[in-house]
Design an enzyme around this catalytic site. Sequence first.
Site, PDB file in Angstrom:
ATOM      1  N   HIS A 124     -25.369  -8.576  37.015  1.00 27.59           N
ATOM      2  CA  HIS A 124     -26.101  -9.553  37.820  1.00 27.59           C
ATOM      3  C   HIS A 124     -25.219 -10.767  38.108  1.00 27.59           C
ATOM      4  CE1 HIS A 124     -30.087  -7.872  38.111  1.00 27.59           C
ATOM      5  NE2 HIS A 124     -30.148  -7.651  36.805  1.00 27.59           N
ATOM      6  N   CYS A 193     -23.620  -8.925  43.016  1.00 31.75           N
ATOM      7  CA  CYS A 193     -24.303  -9.206  44.283  1.00 31.75           C
ATOM      8  C   CYS A 193     -23.678 -10.384  45.031  1.00 31.75           C
ATOM      9  CB  CYS A 193     -25.781  -9.499  44.031  1.00 31.75           C
ATOM     10  SG  CYS A 193     -26.723  -8.061  43.499  1.00 31.75           S
ATOM     11  N   ARG A 202     -22.116  -6.900  48.390  1.00 30.84           N
ATOM     12  CA  ARG A 202     -21.537  -6.791  47.054  1.00 30.84           C
ATOM     13  C   ARG A 202     -20.145  -7.421  47.051  1.00 30.84           C
ATOM     14  NH1 ARG A 202     -26.033  -5.773  46.427  1.00 30.84           N
ATOM     15  NH2 ARG A 202     -27.034  -3.910  45.548  1.00 30.84           N
TER      16      ARG A 202
END
Length: 225
Positions: A124, A193, A202
Site C-alpha cells: 500500500h 499505487c 502503479r
Amino acid sequence: MRVIVRTLSELCVTAGGLIVLFVVYALFWTGVQADGVMDEQIGLLREEWARSRPSSGAPPAAAEQPKPYAKGRPFAIMYIPRLGFTWNKPVLEGTAASTLEKGLGHYAETARLGQRGNFAVAGHRRTHGDPFKDFPRLRRGDAVVLTDGATWFTYRIDEGPYKTVPSDIEVIGPVPRTSGYTRPGRYLTLTTCEPEWGHSHRLIVWAHLDSTQPVEAGKPEALRR
C-alpha cells in the site's frame, strides 16, 4: 421554512462530522492497527526462525527442498535504508486485500526470494501503515535488503520509479518489460499505487540481486550505519 433550514443544517453538520471521523480512521487508526499487525507478523517470523535454528554444536541439517510459501503467511522481512533505518516490513504470500493489510505481499506467480526469475512484491502507498508512502524517493543504486531467517539478500535498484497502469502485468514478468533487463536473472520488482491517494496507476521499481550472505555473518553492509 426555519424547521427545514435547521434540519438541513443539522444534517450537514452530522455529515461533516462523519467525514472527519472517516478521514481520522483512514489516516490514523488504520495506521495504528497496521503497525501493530506488522510488528506481530515480524515477531511470529522471528520466533519461528529461532525455533528452527539448530542448537550449538548440532550437525548441519541435510539440504531439503524449500517449502512452498503459505498463502497469507509471512516468510521474510524487508528493509529499505532509503526509507529510514528503522523501516522494516514483513513480506507475506499473496496480494489479497486482507494480506496487504498485514504487510507487503508477494505475487504468488513470481519467483521465490533470491531465486532465478523475478521476485515481485506489492504494498500500500497509503492507509494500513503507509508502507510505501515514500516510494517516489527510491533511486537507482538504493539497496533493498530481505532476510528469510537463514540468508540476507541484498538487491540494488536499477530502474524506476516507473509509472504504468494496473493491467500492465508484464512489469512483473520473469524479464520485466521496460525494466532494461534483456536476459533472465535474479530480479526484484516493487509495486505500489499512484497517485498517492488513488489507484488509477502503479509505480514500479526494478532491482537485481547484488549479494547474499548467511545470517550468522551479521548484517549486510547496506544495513550498517
